[in-house]
Design a protein around this motif. Structure first.
Motif, PDB file in Angstrom:
ATOM      1  N   GLU A  14      55.364  39.638  -9.518  1.00 52.06           N
ATOM      2  CA  GLU A  14      56.480  38.893  -9.371  1.00 52.06           C
ATOM      3  C   GLU A  14      57.603  39.440  -9.360  1.00 52.06           C
ATOM      4  O   GLU A  14      58.926  38.977  -9.071  1.00 52.06           O
ATOM      5  CB  GLU A  14      56.457  38.890 -11.033  1.00 52.06           C
ATOM      6  CG  GLU A  14      54.952  37.647 -11.389  1.00 52.06           C
ATOM      7  CD  GLU A  14      53.679  38.136 -11.760  1.00 52.06           C
ATOM      8  OE1 GLU A  14      53.699  39.374 -10.941  1.00 52.06           O
ATOM      9  OE2 GLU A  14      52.598  37.343 -11.251  1.00 52.06           O
ATOM     10  N   GLN A  15      57.433  40.615  -9.474  1.00 50.97           N
ATOM     11  CA  GLN A  15      58.735  41.892  -8.642  1.00 50.97           C
ATOM     12  C   GLN A  15      59.592  41.619  -8.239  1.00 50.97           C
ATOM     13  O   GLN A  15      60.712  40.835  -7.903  1.00 50.97           O
ATOM     14  CB  GLN A  15      58.525  43.507  -8.898  1.00 50.97           C
ATOM     15  CG  GLN A  15      58.737  43.298 -10.795  1.00 50.97           C
ATOM     16  CD  GLN A  15      57.306  45.164 -10.448  1.00 50.97           C
ATOM     17  OE1 GLN A  15      56.899  45.829  -9.511  1.00 50.97           O
ATOM     18  NE2 GLN A  15      57.879  45.454 -11.104  1.00 50.97           N
ATOM     19  N   GLU A  18      61.068  38.204  -7.492  1.00 52.41           N
ATOM     20  CA  GLU A  18      62.225  37.846  -8.340  1.00 52.41           C
ATOM     21  C   GLU A  18      63.619  38.333  -7.120  1.00 52.41           C
ATOM     22  O   GLU A  18      64.656  38.334  -7.573  1.00 52.41           O
ATOM     23  CB  GLU A  18      62.296  38.689  -9.697  1.00 52.41           C
ATOM     24  CG  GLU A  18      61.363  38.366 -10.425  1.00 52.41           C
ATOM     25  CD  GLU A  18      61.692  38.387 -12.096  1.00 52.41           C
ATOM     26  OE1 GLU A  18      62.477  39.869 -12.001  1.00 52.41           O
ATOM     27  OE2 GLU A  18      60.256  38.786 -12.712  1.00 52.41           O
TER      28      GLU A  18
END
Length: 71
Positions: A14-15, A18
Motif C-alpha cells: 500500500e505504501q 501510494e
C-alpha cells in the motif's frame, strides 16, 4: 530467485502504491526539470517493481494454499 527477491520489501504494498501514484501525478503535471523527471521516472520504476514483487508473492502464497488443499 535473486537475493533481492528473497529480501522482504522495506515498505508495504500500500505504501509503495501510494508513493507510485504521487510520482505519476508529478510526472503528469509537468513543470519539472529533465533531471528531476528522470529521477521521478526511476523511482516510479523501483516502486512498480516493488509492487509487482508483493503481488507475485501473494500469488505464490495463494497457489501454494490451493495446492495444499487439493493434496
Amino acid at each position: 530467485m535473486t537475493t533481492e527477491q528473497k529480501t522482504p520489501p522495506k515498505m508495504s504494498y500500500e505504501q509503495a502504491r501510494e508513493e507510485l501514484g504521487r510520482v505519476v501525478e508529478r510526472l503528469e503535471a509537468g513543470g519539472t526539470s529533465l533531471e528531476e523527471s528522470l529521477a521521478l521516472w526511476e523511482r516510479g520504476e523501483e516502486l512498480a517493481a516493488l509492487c509487482q514483487r508483493w503481488l507475485d508473492g501473494a500469488r505464490a502464497k495463494l497457489d501454494a494454499a490451493r495446492e495444499a488443499r487439493t493434496q
